[in-house]
Design an enzyme around this catalytic site. Structure first.
Site, PDB file in Angstrom:
ATOM      1  N   ARG A   1      -3.617  30.552 -85.222  1.00  0.00           N
ATOM      2  CA  ARG A   1      -3.444  30.531 -83.771  1.00  0.00           C
ATOM      3  C   ARG A   1      -4.007  29.263 -83.130  1.00  0.00           C
ATOM      4  O   ARG A   1      -3.420  28.745 -82.192  1.00  0.00           O
ATOM      5  CB  ARG A   1      -4.013  31.796 -83.144  1.00  0.00           C
ATOM      6  CG  ARG A   1      -5.495  31.905 -83.091  1.00  0.00           C
ATOM      7  CD  ARG A   1      -5.877  33.328 -82.877  1.00  0.00           C
ATOM      8  NE  ARG A   1      -5.621  34.113 -84.076  1.00  0.00           N
ATOM      9  CZ  ARG A   1      -5.260  35.381 -84.070  1.00  0.00           C
ATOM     10  NH1 ARG A   1      -5.089  36.003 -82.939  1.00  0.00           N
ATOM     11  NH2 ARG A   1      -5.064  36.040 -85.192  1.00  0.00           N
ATOM     12  N   THR A   2      -5.115  28.755 -83.650  1.00  0.00           N
ATOM     13  CA  THR A   2      -5.687  27.576 -82.993  1.00  0.00           C
ATOM     14  C   THR A   2      -4.775  26.358 -83.170  1.00  0.00           C
ATOM     15  O   THR A   2      -4.527  25.610 -82.225  1.00  0.00           O
ATOM     16  CB  THR A   2      -7.084  27.277 -83.548  1.00  0.00           C
ATOM     17  OG1 THR A   2      -7.889  28.439 -83.427  1.00  0.00           O
ATOM     18  CG2 THR A   2      -7.741  26.144 -82.799  1.00  0.00           C
TER      19      THR A   2
ATOM     20  N   LYS B   1     -16.915  15.783 -97.808  1.00  0.00           N
ATOM     21  CA  LYS B   1     -17.367  15.195 -96.552  1.00  0.00           C
ATOM     22  C   LYS B   1     -17.664  13.707 -96.743  1.00  0.00           C
ATOM     23  O   LYS B   1     -17.649  13.192 -97.835  1.00  0.00           O
ATOM     24  CB  LYS B   1     -18.624  15.927 -96.063  1.00  0.00           C
ATOM     25  CG  LYS B   1     -18.319  17.292 -95.506  1.00  0.00           C
ATOM     26  CD  LYS B   1     -19.584  18.057 -95.244  1.00  0.00           C
ATOM     27  CE  LYS B   1     -20.066  18.679 -96.532  1.00  0.00           C
ATOM     28  NZ  LYS B   1     -21.363  19.345 -96.368  1.00  0.00           N
TER      29      LYS B   1
ATOM     30  N   ARG C   1     -10.442  20.598 -87.113  1.00  0.00           N
ATOM     31  CA  ARG C   1     -11.118  21.799 -87.602  1.00  0.00           C
ATOM     32  C   ARG C   1     -11.618  21.493 -89.004  1.00  0.00           C
ATOM     33  O   ARG C   1     -10.883  20.931 -89.821  1.00  0.00           O
ATOM     34  CB  ARG C   1     -10.175  22.991 -87.641  1.00  0.00           C
ATOM     35  CG  ARG C   1     -10.738  24.093 -88.544  1.00  0.00           C
ATOM     36  CD  ARG C   1     -10.142  25.421 -88.308  1.00  0.00           C
ATOM     37  NE  ARG C   1     -10.392  25.918 -86.962  1.00  0.00           N
ATOM     38  CZ  ARG C   1     -10.139  27.173 -86.619  1.00  0.00           C
ATOM     39  NH1 ARG C   1      -9.667  28.020 -87.478  1.00  0.00           N
ATOM     40  NH2 ARG C   1     -10.358  27.559 -85.379  1.00  0.00           N
TER      41      ARG C   1
ATOM     42  N   HIS D   1     -16.942  26.214 -81.383  1.00  0.00           N
ATOM     43  CA  HIS D   1     -15.499  26.295 -81.169  1.00  0.00           C
ATOM     44  C   HIS D   1     -15.295  26.312 -79.654  1.00  0.00           C
ATOM     45  O   HIS D   1     -14.956  27.333 -79.076  1.00  0.00           O
ATOM     46  CB  HIS D   1     -14.966  27.571 -81.836  1.00  0.00           C
ATOM     47  CG  HIS D   1     -13.464  27.622 -81.942  1.00  0.00           C
ATOM     48  ND1 HIS D   1     -12.635  26.689 -81.375  1.00  0.00           N
ATOM     49  CD2 HIS D   1     -12.657  28.519 -82.566  1.00  0.00           C
ATOM     50  CE1 HIS D   1     -11.383  27.018 -81.645  1.00  0.00           C
ATOM     51  NE2 HIS D   1     -11.366  28.117 -82.366  1.00  0.00           N
TER      52      HIS D   1
END
Lengths: 194, 324
Positions: free
Chosen positions: B55-56, B83, B105, B135
């Protein structure tokens, strides 16, 4: 352009060009001209451009309703997202857009604004209108036309033609937002942003 | 507003209200025949998703497209992204492509902060969820949804229930809601409250029932099994019994109180199916509002003049405002 006027306080020297009763007479005349041009109020919708175009549209509609004896549909059309100078300023807050129920398809839309200057606001309003629907015709009513057009746009209904120099600032004050009704003209501090 | 949106703490009360008011105007766009504005024409928004999301990502994509921005979706799923170095290489690629905004994200807390403050990219960075940290756009859409139902949030009571430890939603909501003047109570078993929660601008409780009576909104959090590397509670059944929103607890709520969930839901675990589908559940509406809120964020970050270039060299966008 109308949104610049909200917070600006006129810097003296300024002079009043129109007072409260001048504005009332001009709006009454515009209301009659709209009715005359469109042969009545059938299918006419008044859309004010925030901020000060909105109360002007409401006032013109009230006069038209008094003459015709029917309610005139009014609303507001925010043009912020359609401006061509968005990237020259920090992001602006949006104003309400309020389209009368039933939409604007096949209606005669009269855009109402306080000052007609470069014409860029109206260009943006025409684009915004295009995304809302397809009116049969679009007309433009302004309280003050101060000249210095930068686009091929003219008003159908003008309250007052006000010849100005680019260094002057024209400010419309309405009692819905300000202390009184007045049109002021003054020497601007910056070079003619409106 | 600042150049980036990394944390709810970046938002002053004025900033937050500007986003929410802008979103309110943009919400009406979904009723129009042409659901599109020309505002971000020629701007590029990159969705950089190192972690699964439905959804995001869709919400950000819809928001950017409705503002006429060009959208590039970058999904790092399956790649062995570590990372540091590789985030840097990705960032340099995006910069070379001329991205104006990067929506990121990442499973690592702090990855958006690294991207924004490393000097790798000049674009605006929007945090779309980083690890168990923050968030902020979820918090904005939650606050937006609450405002539509409850009005001004000043003095409103919001209860956030569940896996606070692993929840970036809880942290962002706690910060934003207290900025907006709401009283936030976090309810969780002791094992699922983070260390240092006493420094948050919230009250905490281990017991749900007493926190339900006076609240105006209750937000259920998902139990994030995928982030749990140890046993935080004895059994799912016991968790559900003590911290789940079932019919009995639902009836204790005030008449006007709303039920929220950031999704995805574990029906039967933290929320019962009947409650999730009830008339006072605004869970589907939260998704709709998400698009309008993300449009507002993208417009306010990208729509105007870019003033960040004139910032002093020691400008630090992550320096948090003091949240009372």
């Amino acid at each position: 352009m109308s949104s610049a006027s909200r917070s600006r306080v006129p810097t003296p020297p300024f002079r009043e060009v129109l007072d409260s009763s001048d504005i009332a007479r001009a709006l009454t005349r515009i209301a009659h001209e709209i009715l005359e041009r469109n042969k009545g109020s059938a299918g006419v919708i008044l859309l004010g451009i925030p901020t000060r175009g909105v109360p002007l549209a409401t006032r013109i509609a009230a006069v038209m309703a008094g003459v015709e004896g029917v309610e005139i549909a009014t609303g507001s059309l925010d043009i912020t997202m359609y401006r061509d100078d968005l990237r020259l300023h920090p992001a602006r807050a949006l104003e309400p857009t309020d389209i009368p129920t039933g939409g604007i398809d096949d209606a005669t839309v009269v855009l109402v604004d306080d000052v007609l200057f470069s014409g860029r606001t109206i260009r943006a309003a025409l684009d915004a209108l295009n995304d809302v629907g397809r009116p049969a015709a679009v007309q433009l009513a302004v309280l003050v036309d101060r000249g210095h057009r930068q686009l091929p746009i003219r008003a159908d209904f003008v309250g007052k033609n006000l010849p100005t120099s680019l260094s002057e600032t024209v400010q419309v004050r309405l009692r819905e937002y300000d202390d009184k009704d007045a049109v002021m003209i003054s020497i601007s501090d910056a070079s003619g942003s409106r | 507003m600042k150049h980036h949106l990394l944390s709810s703490a970046d938002l002053t009360r004025e900033d937050a209200l500007l986003v929410l008011d802008t979103a309110a105007e943009l919400l009406s766009l979904s009723d129009r025949p042409i659901k599109k504005l020309p505002t971000l024409r020629g701007r590029t928004v990159v969705n950089l998703f190192f972690e699964d999301s439905t959804r995001t990502r869709i919400s950000f994509e819809a928001a950017a497209k409705r503002l006429s921005a060009d959208v590039i979706n970058f999904s790092a799923k399956g790649s062995s992204v570590s990372k540091g170095e590789s985030l840097k290489d990705t960032a340099l690629t995006l910069e070379a492509m001329g991205a104006d905004a990067v929506v990121i994200r990442h499973s690592a807390s702090g990855a958006p902060h690294r991207l924004a403050n490393s000097g790798w990219v000049r674009s605006s960075v929007v945090n779309a969820g980083d690890g168990t940290h923050e968030h902020p756009t979820q918090a904005l859409l939650d606050a937006f949804t609450m405002r539509r139902h409850l009005g001004d949030l000043d003095g409103r009571r919001v209860t956030i229930v569940g896996d606070v430890l692993h929840s970036r939603v809880a942290r962002s909501n706690a910060l934003l809601l207290s900025t907006l003047g709401a009283d936030v109570t976090l309810v969780a078993p002791p094992t699922l409250l983070p260390v240092g929660v006493d420094t948050w601008p919230v009250q905490t409780s281990y017991e749900l029932d007493s926190a339900l009576d006076k609240c105006d909104a209750v937000m259920m959090l998902r139990v994030q099994a995928e982030r749990m590397d140890a046993a935080f509670f004895p059994s799912a059944r016991e968790y559900s019994r003590r911290y789940g929103l079932d019919d009995r607890r639902f009836r204790r709520l005030q008449e006007h109180a709303i039920v929220m969930h950031p999704g995805p839901m574990n029906r039967g675990m933290e929320i019962s199916a009947d409650v999730a589908d009830s008339a006072r559940s605004v869970i589907v509406e939260q998704v709709t509002n998400g698009v309008a809120v993300r449009m507002a964020v993208l417009y306010l970050l990208l729509g105007g003049a870019d003033l960040s270039r004139t910032d002093p060299p020691d400008f630090d966008p992550t320096k948090a405002e003091v949240v009372s």
